[in-house]
Scaffold this active site. Structure first.
Site, PDB file in Angstrom:
ATOM      1  N   LYS A 264      43.277  37.444  31.638  1.00 44.15           N
ATOM      2  CA  LYS A 264      43.141  37.444  33.275  1.00 44.15           C
ATOM      3  C   LYS A 264      42.265  36.353  33.549  1.00 44.15           C
ATOM      4  O   LYS A 264      41.074  35.953  32.972  1.00 44.15           O
ATOM      5  CB  LYS A 264      42.420  38.828  33.616  1.00 44.15           C
ATOM      6  CG  LYS A 264      41.929  38.657  35.062  1.00 44.15           C
ATOM      7  CD  LYS A 264      41.228  40.054  35.303  1.00 44.15           C
ATOM      8  CE  LYS A 264      40.541  40.235  36.781  1.00 44.15           C
ATOM      9  NZ  LYS A 264      40.007  41.508  37.193  1.00 44.15           N
ATOM     10  N   ASP A 269      36.331  36.602  41.948  1.00 40.05           N
ATOM     11  CA  ASP A 269      36.612  37.785  42.444  1.00 40.05           C
ATOM     12  C   ASP A 269      35.568  38.319  43.777  1.00 40.05           C
ATOM     13  O   ASP A 269      34.822  39.066  43.476  1.00 40.05           O
ATOM     14  CB  ASP A 269      36.783  38.910  41.363  1.00 40.05           C
ATOM     15  CG  ASP A 269      37.630  40.086  42.006  1.00 40.05           C
ATOM     16  OD1 ASP A 269      38.143  40.028  43.201  1.00 40.05           O
ATOM     17  OD2 ASP A 269      37.489  41.133  41.387  1.00 40.05           O
ATOM     18  N   LYS A 276      34.224  43.243  48.185  1.00 37.62           N
ATOM     19  CA  LYS A 276      33.210  43.877  47.377  1.00 37.62           C
ATOM     20  C   LYS A 276      31.978  43.839  47.912  1.00 37.62           C
ATOM     21  O   LYS A 276      31.538  42.873  48.607  1.00 37.62           O
ATOM     22  CB  LYS A 276      33.124  42.916  45.973  1.00 37.62           C
ATOM     23  CG  LYS A 276      34.002  43.121  44.965  1.00 37.62           C
ATOM     24  CD  LYS A 276      33.797  42.353  43.767  1.00 37.62           C
ATOM     25  CE  LYS A 276      34.795  42.386  42.848  1.00 37.62           C
ATOM     26  NZ  LYS A 276      35.218  43.944  42.362  1.00 37.62           N
ATOM     27  N   ASP A 287      34.973  36.601  35.931  1.00 41.37           N
ATOM     28  CA  ASP A 287      36.320  37.325  36.019  1.00 41.37           C
ATOM     29  C   ASP A 287      37.578  36.686  35.555  1.00 41.37           C
ATOM     30  O   ASP A 287      38.582  36.958  35.288  1.00 41.37           O
ATOM     31  CB  ASP A 287      36.720  37.565  37.607  1.00 41.37           C
ATOM     32  CG  ASP A 287      37.307  39.066  37.691  1.00 41.37           C
ATOM     33  OD1 ASP A 287      37.308  39.893  36.651  1.00 41.37           O
ATOM     34  OD2 ASP A 287      38.085  39.466  38.616  1.00 41.37           O
ATOM     35  N   ASP A 346      41.228  44.222  45.652  1.00 38.09           N
ATOM     36  CA  ASP A 346      40.175  44.136  44.782  1.00 38.09           C
ATOM     37  C   ASP A 346      40.697  44.570  43.372  1.00 38.09           C
ATOM     38  O   ASP A 346      40.188  44.470  42.624  1.00 38.09           O
ATOM     39  CB  ASP A 346      38.930  44.889  45.229  1.00 38.09           C
ATOM     40  CG  ASP A 346      37.868  44.298  44.163  1.00 38.09           C
ATOM     41  OD1 ASP A 346      37.851  43.441  43.548  1.00 38.09           O
ATOM     42  OD2 ASP A 346      36.497  44.999  44.346  1.00 38.09           O
ATOM     43  N   GLU A 348      43.037  42.835  41.702  1.00 38.92           N
ATOM     44  CA  GLU A 348      43.970  41.853  41.699  1.00 38.92           C
ATOM     45  C   GLU A 348      44.341  41.635  40.284  1.00 38.92           C
ATOM     46  O   GLU A 348      45.312  40.795  40.089  1.00 38.92           O
ATOM     47  CB  GLU A 348      43.162  40.773  42.515  1.00 38.92           C
ATOM     48  CG  GLU A 348      42.125  40.088  41.731  1.00 38.92           C
ATOM     49  CD  GLU A 348      41.024  40.742  41.112  1.00 38.92           C
ATOM     50  OE1 GLU A 348      40.628  41.726  41.731  1.00 38.92           O
ATOM     51  OE2 GLU A 348      40.472  40.626  40.248  1.00 38.92           O
ATOM     52  N   ARG A 350      45.461  43.259  37.688  1.00 40.75           N
ATOM     53  CA  ARG A 350      46.908  43.743  37.146  1.00 40.75           C
ATOM     54  C   ARG A 350      48.082  43.048  38.179  1.00 40.75           C
ATOM     55  O   ARG A 350      48.989  42.918  37.327  1.00 40.75           O
ATOM     56  CB  ARG A 350      46.933  45.314  37.475  1.00 40.75           C
ATOM     57  CG  ARG A 350      46.791  45.805  38.999  1.00 40.75           C
ATOM     58  CD  ARG A 350      46.554  46.837  39.320  1.00 40.75           C
ATOM     59  NE  ARG A 350      44.942  47.363  38.935  1.00 40.75           N
ATOM     60  CZ  ARG A 350      44.469  48.479  39.062  1.00 40.75           C
ATOM     61  NH1 ARG A 350      45.105  49.543  39.539  1.00 40.75           N
ATOM     62  NH2 ARG A 350      43.132  48.500  38.868  1.00 40.75           N
TER      63      ARG A 350
END
Ligand code: BES
Ligand code: MN
Ligand code: ZN
Length: 499
Positions: A264, A269, A276, A287, A346, A348, A350
């Protein structure tokens, strides 16, 4: 730059600015570890009262500096706690602690338990990783690292021990480079800049005769659109920095096995429109730690010349808030055609992984391993020092075995049957990205990813907790990016290559 050497000399005969010896937490009080036996002999009967007056206990994390006043050829003795168990993990940590205690010495000798290849590896990795600093953005960064580091091992002339020492250095280089990428501020490592950095690193690794062969392909936003990578494009849609997909290949002659790695790479993020809270956004430059780890692990595997084919996928996007961001309710078409209803922007990770996993399945590898800072749920479940491992039983077992030899804490987590129902609960698309039931959110995410693995043996590593150290240094783990999973992936490739 510190130069590293491996020697079989006695710590009581080695002339360095500092000599490091381990102290065990024995049942009858603190005692010098065997590797420091000659040091104990040199002090003779003076040792016990010395340890007692210093208040030495030998517990993990303890470190004390003692002037030797002629008792040893080295002017400084560094006593570092080994705790109650002197295994590779204890030694790795102690070496890391020692590394931060000797930054003013020009030369350092480590006399820690190192009579097996495994322990030599632990000493070397522990020291080098414990000494890691990130100073790129400090105006006045002067290096105080020792010029010379000597690892003392009674086996220094044995082939396996020398190999362990040299291999450890290859792994630490990859771990440190992963930390560097994670630590770079997110504005300086947007997806295009991250992809450029991978191109530059690949070029550097592969230049010159006899250098490892690693191929690279960078897909930009236009190519991603042509392919139909709706997950990566969707997540990246809110950012002015477009997404990328970086693909690496290492295909040595004669490789019998093929491993696909997927990481990933969310360079920042914010959560997107499902934004968030401030405190949770603070460290979200990390991230992309999964992408950094799989890329650097690939380099290390290639540099070690392991006879296993590796195909690596690093989807990179920045999850931002703007008029072009994806919205809750939007439906994305992932690579290969499957549709996903987004309900929480959020979640994101996956979405970008879905595209990359399908790309990986097209090569029909023997196994796929993905590495992702995927869910806060995994941090709640396992804390910030343990990664969760989910997926096919055999790959999960292989990953856990590799984690054990690499000295990384990982723990198996299930993908309960009920998650399969929940991911197909969307009324408008093939799959639901999220369903607002908080419980077991990390397992829901794994079930979602599994949909994109085409039944190929697979494991998912959720490194949300261990990828970034928000506190102070402990053992060989310094603040900021930790480089977690790199060493495990290298050991996994080693195990696969030996089959
Ligand atoms: N990048 C985060 C996960 C994360 C959390 C990494 C803490 C490191 C530390 C991920 O994209 C995320 O936001 N996950 C959500 C998932 C949820 C919306 C299903 C989370 O954990 O809340
Ligand atoms: Mn997120
Ligand atoms: Zn994320």
């Amino acid at each position: 730059m510190t130069s590293y050497t491996l020697r079989s000399a006695s710590p009581a005969k080695t002339r360095c600015d500092a000599v490091v010896v381990g102290v065990r937490q024995g049942s009858g009080g603190p005692e010098l570890d065997e590797a420091g036996a000659d040091v104990a002999k040199a002090y003779g009967r003076k040792l016990r009262p010395l340890l007692a007056s210093l208040g030495v206990t030998g517990k993990t994390g303890e470190v004390l500096k003692v002037p030797t006043s002629g008792a040893l050829p080295s002017p400084l003795l560094v006593l570092v706690g080994l705790g109650k168990k002197q295994d590779a993990t204890a030694v790795r940590r102690a070496a890391g602690v020692a590394a931060r205690a000797v930054t003013n010495a020009a030369s350092v000798a480590l006399a820690l338990p190192a009579d097996t290849p495994e322990l030599v590896r632990a000493v070397t990795e522990g020291y080098e990783l414990g000494a890691y600093t990130f100073t790129t953005y400090k105006k006045e960064a002067k290096s105080t690292a020792p010029g010379e580091l000597v690892v003392l091992s009674p086996g220094a002339r044995r082939k396996e021990v020398v190999a362990a020492f040299e291999e450890a250095r290859v792994v630490t280089r990859a771990v440190a480079a992963t930390r560097d990428w994670v630590n770079v501020p997110p504005g300086d490592l947007t997806p295009p800049l991250f992809a450029d950095a991978v191109v530059a690193a690949t070029k550097e690794l592969t230049k010159g005769r006899g250098a490892p062969k690693v191929g690279i392909r960078v897909l930009d936003e236009e190519e991603l659109a042509e392919l139909g990578c709706g997950g990566i494009l969707g997540v990246g849609a809110g950012s002015s920095a477009p997404p990328r997909l970086v693909e690496l290949t290492y295909a040595p002659k004669g490789a019998k096995h093929h491993l696909a790695l997927v990481g990933k790479g969310i360079t920042f993020d914010s959560g997107g429109l499902t934004i968030k809270p401030a405190a949770s956004m603070n460290e979200m430059k990390s991230d992309m730690a999964g992408a950094a780890a799989v890329v650097q692990a690939t380099y290390a595997i290639a540099a070690l010349g392991l006879p296993v084919r590796v195909s690596t996928f690093a989807p990179m996007a920045e999850n931002m808030v703007s008029g072009s961001s994806i919205r809750p309710g939007d439906v994305l078409t992932t690579y290969g055609g499957r549709t996903v209803e987004v309900s929480n922007t959020d979640a994101e990770g996956r979405l970008v992984l879905a595209d990359a996993l399908v790309r990986a399945t097209e090569l029909a590898p023997d196994a796929i391993v993905d590495v992702a800072t995927l869910t806060g749920h995994m941090v709640v479940a396992l804390g910030d020092r343990v990664s969760g491992v989910m997926g096919s039983d055999e790959v999960v077992a292989d990953v856990l075995a590799a984690a054990a030899t690499a000295g990384e804490d990982m723990w198996p987590m299930p993908i309960p049957e009920v998650m399969s129902e929940r991911i197909t609960s969307s009324k408008v698309a093939d799959l639901a990205q999220h369903d607002w039931i908080r419980w077991g959110g990390g397992l829901f995410a794994a079930a979602f990813l599994r949909e994109f693995t085409a039944g190929i043996p697979w494991a998912h590593l959720d490194i949300a907790g261990p990828s970034f150290n928000s506190g102070s240094a402990w053992g060989h783990v310094t603040p900021g990016g930790t480089g977690v999973a790199v060493a495990t992936l290298v050991d996994l490739a080693r195990a696969v290559a030996e089959r």
